[in-house]
Design an enzyme around this catalytic site. Sequence first.
Site, PDB file in Angstrom:
ATOM      1  N   LYS A   9       0.837  -1.201   0.000  1.00  0.00           N
ATOM      2  CA  LYS A   9       0.000   0.000   0.000  1.00  0.00           C
ATOM      3  C   LYS A   9       0.873   1.253   0.000  1.00  0.00           C
ATOM      4  O   LYS A   9       2.095   1.182   0.198  1.00  0.00           O
ATOM      5  CB  LYS A   9      -0.926  -0.071   1.213  1.00  0.00           C
ATOM      6  CG  LYS A   9      -1.849  -1.308   1.199  1.00  0.00           C
ATOM      7  CD  LYS A   9      -2.812  -1.336   2.377  1.00  0.00           C
ATOM      8  CE  LYS A   9      -3.735  -2.540   2.339  1.00  0.00           C
ATOM      9  NZ  LYS A   9      -4.734  -2.515   3.446  1.00  0.00           N
ATOM     10  N   TYR A  49     -12.620  -3.395  -2.385  1.00  0.00           N
ATOM     11  CA  TYR A  49     -12.997  -3.327  -0.974  1.00  0.00           C
ATOM     12  C   TYR A  49     -14.522  -3.287  -0.816  1.00  0.00           C
ATOM     13  O   TYR A  49     -15.036  -2.657   0.113  1.00  0.00           O
ATOM     14  CB  TYR A  49     -12.339  -2.119  -0.307  1.00  0.00           C
ATOM     15  CG  TYR A  49     -10.870  -2.342   0.038  1.00  0.00           C
ATOM     16  CD1 TYR A  49     -10.447  -3.501   0.690  1.00  0.00           C
ATOM     17  CD2 TYR A  49      -9.916  -1.378  -0.267  1.00  0.00           C
ATOM     18  CE1 TYR A  49      -9.109  -3.701   1.009  1.00  0.00           C
ATOM     19  CE2 TYR A  49      -8.569  -1.571   0.050  1.00  0.00           C
ATOM     20  CZ  TYR A  49      -8.179  -2.739   0.695  1.00  0.00           C
ATOM     21  OH  TYR A  49      -6.857  -2.935   1.019  1.00  0.00           O
ATOM     22  N   ASN A 112      -1.969  -0.055   6.951  1.00  0.00           N
ATOM     23  CA  ASN A 112      -1.339  -1.286   7.425  1.00  0.00           C
ATOM     24  C   ASN A 112      -0.456  -1.957   6.385  1.00  0.00           C
ATOM     25  O   ASN A 112      -0.259  -3.165   6.418  1.00  0.00           O
ATOM     26  CB  ASN A 112      -2.425  -2.235   7.948  1.00  0.00           C
ATOM     27  CG  ASN A 112      -3.465  -2.532   6.891  1.00  0.00           C
ATOM     28  OD1 ASN A 112      -3.313  -2.140   5.736  1.00  0.00           O
ATOM     29  ND2 ASN A 112      -4.509  -3.236   7.260  1.00  0.00           N
ATOM     30  N   HIS A 115      -1.712  -5.688   1.526  1.00  0.00           N
ATOM     31  CA  HIS A 115      -2.933  -6.443   1.289  1.00  0.00           C
ATOM     32  C   HIS A 115      -2.552  -7.835   0.810  1.00  0.00           C
ATOM     33  O   HIS A 115      -1.605  -7.982   0.037  1.00  0.00           O
ATOM     34  CB  HIS A 115      -3.774  -5.764   0.197  1.00  0.00           C
ATOM     35  CG  HIS A 115      -4.841  -6.681  -0.341  1.00  0.00           C
ATOM     36  ND1 HIS A 115      -6.039  -6.870   0.308  1.00  0.00           N
ATOM     37  CD2 HIS A 115      -4.848  -7.529  -1.409  1.00  0.00           C
ATOM     38  CE1 HIS A 115      -6.747  -7.774  -0.364  1.00  0.00           C
ATOM     39  NE2 HIS A 115      -6.060  -8.188  -1.402  1.00  0.00           N
ATOM     40  N   GLU A 126      -8.702 -11.411  -7.665  1.00  0.00           N
ATOM     41  CA  GLU A 126      -7.842 -10.226  -7.523  1.00  0.00           C
ATOM     42  C   GLU A 126      -6.712 -10.228  -8.544  1.00  0.00           C
ATOM     43  O   GLU A 126      -6.331  -9.165  -9.059  1.00  0.00           O
ATOM     44  CB  GLU A 126      -7.324 -10.143  -6.082  1.00  0.00           C
ATOM     45  CG  GLU A 126      -8.465  -9.836  -5.119  1.00  0.00           C
ATOM     46  CD  GLU A 126      -8.085  -9.876  -3.646  1.00  0.00           C
ATOM     47  OE1 GLU A 126      -6.884  -9.958  -3.319  1.00  0.00           O
ATOM     48  OE2 GLU A 126      -9.011  -9.836  -2.813  1.00  0.00           O
TER      49      GLU A 126
HETATM   50  P1  IDP Z   1      -7.370  -7.355   5.555  1.00  0.00           P
HETATM   51  O1  IDP Z   1      -6.629  -6.264   4.807  1.00  0.00           O
HETATM   52  O2  IDP Z   1      -6.574  -7.844   6.737  1.00  0.00           O
HETATM   53  O3  IDP Z   1      -7.837  -8.473   4.669  1.00  0.00           O
HETATM   54  P2  IDP Z   1     -10.158  -6.440   5.633  1.00  0.00           P
HETATM   55  O4  IDP Z   1     -11.107  -6.773   6.726  1.00  0.00           O
HETATM   56  O5  IDP Z   1     -10.335  -7.095   4.304  1.00  0.00           O
HETATM   57  O6  IDP Z   1      -8.669  -6.675   6.199  1.00  0.00           O
HETATM   58  O7  IDP Z   1     -10.217  -4.847   5.477  1.00  0.00           O
HETATM   59  C1  IDP Z   1      -9.656  -4.229   4.342  1.00  0.00           C
HETATM   60  C2  IDP Z   1      -8.860  -2.996   4.773  1.00  0.00           C
HETATM   61  O8  IDP Z   1      -9.750  -2.031   5.316  1.00  0.00           O
HETATM   62  C3  IDP Z   1      -7.827  -3.219   5.875  1.00  0.00           C
HETATM   63  O9  IDP Z   1      -6.604  -3.705   5.394  1.00  0.00           O
HETATM   64  C4  IDP Z   1      -7.679  -1.844   6.455  1.00  0.00           C
HETATM   65  O10 IDP Z   1      -6.837  -1.025   5.650  1.00  0.00           O
HETATM   66  C5  IDP Z   1      -9.101  -1.310   6.352  1.00  0.00           C
HETATM   67  N1  IDP Z   1      -9.844  -1.520   7.602  1.00  0.00           N
HETATM   68  C6  IDP Z   1     -10.441  -2.671   8.021  1.00  0.00           C
HETATM   69  N2  IDP Z   1     -11.028  -2.521   9.214  1.00  0.00           N
HETATM   70  C7  IDP Z   1     -10.778  -1.225   9.583  1.00  0.00           C
HETATM   71  C8  IDP Z   1     -11.123  -0.443  10.746  1.00  0.00           C
HETATM   72  O11 IDP Z   1     -11.784  -0.908  11.677  1.00  0.00           O
HETATM   73  N3  IDP Z   1     -10.682   0.848  10.754  1.00  0.00           N
HETATM   74  C9  IDP Z   1      -9.973   1.395   9.718  1.00  0.00           C
HETATM   75  N4  IDP Z   1      -9.638   0.703   8.614  1.00  0.00           N
HETATM   76  C10 IDP Z   1     -10.020  -0.596   8.543  1.00  0.00           C
HETATM   77 MG    MG Z   2      -9.275  -8.512   3.193  1.00  0.00          MG
END
Ligand code: IDP
Ligand code: MG
Length: 133
Positions: A9, A49, A112, A115, A126
Amino acid sequence: MEKTYIMLKPDAFKRGLVGKIVSRIEAKGYRILEAKTLQLDEGILKEHYAHVADKPFFPEIVEYMTSGPVLAMIVQGNNCIDGMRMLMGATKTEEALAGTIRGDFANSTGENLIHGADSAEAAEIEIARFFGR
Ligand code: IDP
Ligand code: MG
């Protein structure tokens, strides 16, 4: 041999962590089959997303994910779909263990660094979405 979709990212570029993160993937024994930088837009993020598009933090995700380039990669290796999720660490920053990419380098659930596809079906969709096949 499995293939998965991995994406570094924009904060990985801004913080100069691209090399370190790619090194961890290679050190595990996975191969980077293809890699390219992309500039994402809101349209592709709504698709990618879709499962969080109705969450209150979605506008922040769009702002973050469009703030600079991402590194889109096809990664290949034995059990690499689940294996990459383990190398990445948990989504919630307070649950991302030390030793994982997120646990060691990120301290925000939103920003974070990485992905990774979370299933074989997601990996196929994807790879098609970002590499057009
Ligand atoms: P993942 O990236 O670990 O698969 P997902 O649940 O698919 O997690 O969520 C996609 C992305 O959305 C996350 O990587 C993060 O950047 C963002 N995200 C998920 N939950 C939160 C939250 O509670 N607060 C802020 N951003 C979030
Ligand atoms: Mg995910």
